[in-house]
Design a protein around this motif. Structure first.
Motif, PDB file in Angstrom:
ATOM      1  N   PRO A  48       0.832  -1.216   0.000  1.00 24.32           N
ATOM      2  CA  PRO A  48       0.000   0.000   0.000  1.00 24.32           C
ATOM      3  C   PRO A  48       0.863   1.262   0.000  1.00 24.32           C
ATOM      4  N   ILE A  49       1.835   1.288  -0.922  1.00 22.49           N
ATOM      5  CA  ILE A  49       2.821   2.374  -0.978  1.00 22.49           C
ATOM      6  C   ILE A  49       2.896   2.910  -2.402  1.00 22.49           C
ATOM      7  N   VAL A  50       2.942   4.233  -2.499  1.00 26.27           N
ATOM      8  CA  VAL A  50       3.097   4.915  -3.780  1.00 26.27           C
ATOM      9  C   VAL A  50       4.338   5.794  -3.682  1.00 26.27           C
ATOM     10  N   ALA A  51       5.137   5.786  -4.732  1.00 29.21           N
ATOM     11  CA  ALA A  51       6.305   6.668  -4.799  1.00 29.21           C
ATOM     12  C   ALA A  51       5.983   7.822  -5.749  1.00 29.21           C
ATOM     13  N   LYS A  52       6.279   9.023  -5.294  1.00 24.52           N
ATOM     14  CA  LYS A  52       6.194  10.204  -6.160  1.00 24.52           C
ATOM     15  C   LYS A  52       7.626  10.526  -6.540  1.00 24.52           C
ATOM     16  N   VAL A  53       7.932  10.405  -7.822  1.00 28.95           N
ATOM     17  CA  VAL A  53       9.318  10.440  -8.273  1.00 28.95           C
ATOM     18  C   VAL A  53       9.567  11.587  -9.245  1.00 28.95           C
ATOM     19  N   SER A  54      10.587  12.370  -8.935  1.00 30.42           N
ATOM     20  CA  SER A  54      11.058  13.396  -9.846  1.00 30.42           C
ATOM     21  C   SER A  54      12.325  12.835 -10.491  1.00 30.42           C
ATOM     22  N   ALA A  55      12.140  12.224 -11.665  1.00 33.04           N
ATOM     23  CA  ALA A  55      13.257  11.563 -12.338  1.00 33.04           C
ATOM     24  C   ALA A  55      14.011  12.507 -13.254  1.00 33.04           C
ATOM     25  N   GLU A  56      13.420  13.655 -13.507  1.00 26.36           N
ATOM     26  CA  GLU A  56      14.022  14.597 -14.447  1.00 26.36           C
ATOM     27  C   GLU A  56      13.641  16.007 -14.020  1.00 26.36           C
ATOM     28  N   THR A  87       3.661   7.793   3.755  1.00 19.92           N
ATOM     29  CA  THR A  87       3.620   6.458   4.342  1.00 19.92           C
ATOM     30  C   THR A  87       4.388   6.399   5.657  1.00 19.92           C
ATOM     31  N   SER A  88       3.966   5.513   6.533  1.00 17.71           N
ATOM     32  CA  SER A  88       4.713   5.269   7.768  1.00 17.71           C
ATOM     33  C   SER A  88       5.385   3.904   7.701  1.00 17.71           C
ATOM     34  N   LEU A 102      12.663  11.245  -4.680  1.00 17.24           N
ATOM     35  CA  LEU A 102      11.350  10.664  -4.510  1.00 17.24           C
ATOM     36  C   LEU A 102      10.879  10.672  -3.066  1.00 17.24           C
ATOM     37  N   THR A 103       9.569  10.572  -2.917  1.00 18.93           N
ATOM     38  CA  THR A 103       8.929  10.470  -1.616  1.00 18.93           C
ATOM     39  C   THR A 103       7.943   9.299  -1.678  1.00 18.93           C
ATOM     40  N   PHE A 104       7.594   8.774  -0.488  1.00 19.74           N
ATOM     41  CA  PHE A 104       6.680   7.638  -0.413  1.00 19.74           C
ATOM     42  C   PHE A 104       5.393   8.036   0.305  1.00 19.74           C
ATOM     43  N   TRP A 105       4.280   7.543  -0.208  1.00 20.73           N
ATOM     44  CA  TRP A 105       2.941   7.915   0.258  1.00 20.73           C
ATOM     45  C   TRP A 105       2.083   6.677   0.447  1.00 20.73           C
ATOM     46  N   ASP A 106       1.015   6.812   1.251  1.00 18.59           N
ATOM     47  CA  ASP A 106       0.040   5.732   1.381  1.00 18.59           C
ATOM     48  C   ASP A 106      -0.711   5.592   0.066  1.00 18.59           C
ATOM     49  N   PHE A 107      -0.982   4.355  -0.318  1.00 21.73           N
ATOM     50  CA  PHE A 107      -1.804   4.097  -1.493  1.00 21.73           C
ATOM     51  C   PHE A 107      -3.263   4.213  -1.073  1.00 21.73           C
ATOM     52  N   CYS A 108      -4.034   4.966  -1.816  1.00 23.72           N
ATOM     53  CA  CYS A 108      -5.461   5.129  -1.537  1.00 23.72           C
ATOM     54  C   CYS A 108      -6.241   4.598  -2.729  1.00 23.72           C
ATOM     55  N   SER A 109      -6.847   3.453  -2.548  1.00 24.41           N
ATOM     56  CA  SER A 109      -7.652   2.871  -3.611  1.00 24.41           C
ATOM     57  C   SER A 109      -8.861   3.775  -3.870  1.00 24.41           C
ATOM     58  N   HIS A 110      -9.246   3.881  -5.118  1.00 26.66           N
ATOM     59  CA  HIS A 110     -10.395   4.708  -5.453  1.00 26.66           C
ATOM     60  C   HIS A 110     -11.040   4.226  -6.741  1.00 26.66           C
ATOM     61  N   ASP A 111     -12.236   4.671  -6.940  1.00 26.18           N
ATOM     62  CA  ASP A 111     -12.970   4.390  -8.164  1.00 26.18           C
ATOM     63  C   ASP A 111     -12.923   5.651  -9.021  1.00 26.18           C
TER      64      ASP A 111
END
Length: 164
Positions: A48-56, A87-88, A102-111
């Motif tokens: 349940p982890i999402v990475a927000k990545v600045s690759a460029e 994320t914790s 990059l930073t890591f965040w909680d994954f939030c499932s959604h429709d």
């Protein structure tokens, strides 16, 4: 200043997110690109982890917003505001690897097809703004608003950055 192709940017984002997650004992599993615009957003499924990545770095050469985003989101989450939280499961970051941030965040499932009413969206936004107002004293000052303008002007002063 050369730009990466979308495939190169996404590969760098996935590699960095998986490698750093593994450094903290998280088995990242299968990487799923959720979005790829200014930053590449990678779900490390099934975690349940999402990475927000600045690759460029396209702009913001001297400044990064990722660290401030983590700090603000953490404060907002603690205040009960309806925000995605860092994320914790592992240190949220920012983390750096081979020029990638990059930073890591909680994954939030959604429709994505679900609709919310304008009044519900407004109440949520009001809650975030009220919480921001409450935590203002805890936050460091933002850099002057002209930072990106000054950096863009610097880029334009270098002839090889500006196509004929």
């Amino acid at each position: 200043m050369s730009q990466l192709s979308a495939d190169e940017r996404q590969a760098r984002a996935i590699n960095a997110a998986q490698a750093i997650a593994q450094e903290f004992g998280v088995q990242p599993g299968r990487a799923v690109i959720l979005k790829d615009t200014n930053n590449t957003i990678v779900h490390l499924a099934p975690q349940p982890i999402v990475a927000k990545v600045s690759a460029e770095k396209r702009f913001r050469i001297e400044a990064s917003s990722l660290e401030r985003e983590v700090v603000v989101a953490r404060f907002l989450g603690e205040a009960g505001a309806p925000v995605v939280r860092p994320t914790s499961t592992l240190p949220a970051g920012p983390h750096y690897m081979d020029g990638v941030e990059l930073t890591f965040w909680d994954f939030c499932s959604h429709d994505p097809d679900a609709e919310i009413s304008a009044s519900e969206a407004g109440r949520s936004l009001r809650s975030v703004h009220d919480s921001l107002n409450d935590i203002r004293a805890k936050l460091s000052r933002l850099p002057v608003f002209t930072l990106q303008v000054d950096e863009a002007a610097g880029l334009l002063r270098t002839p090889e950055n500006v196509p004929l």
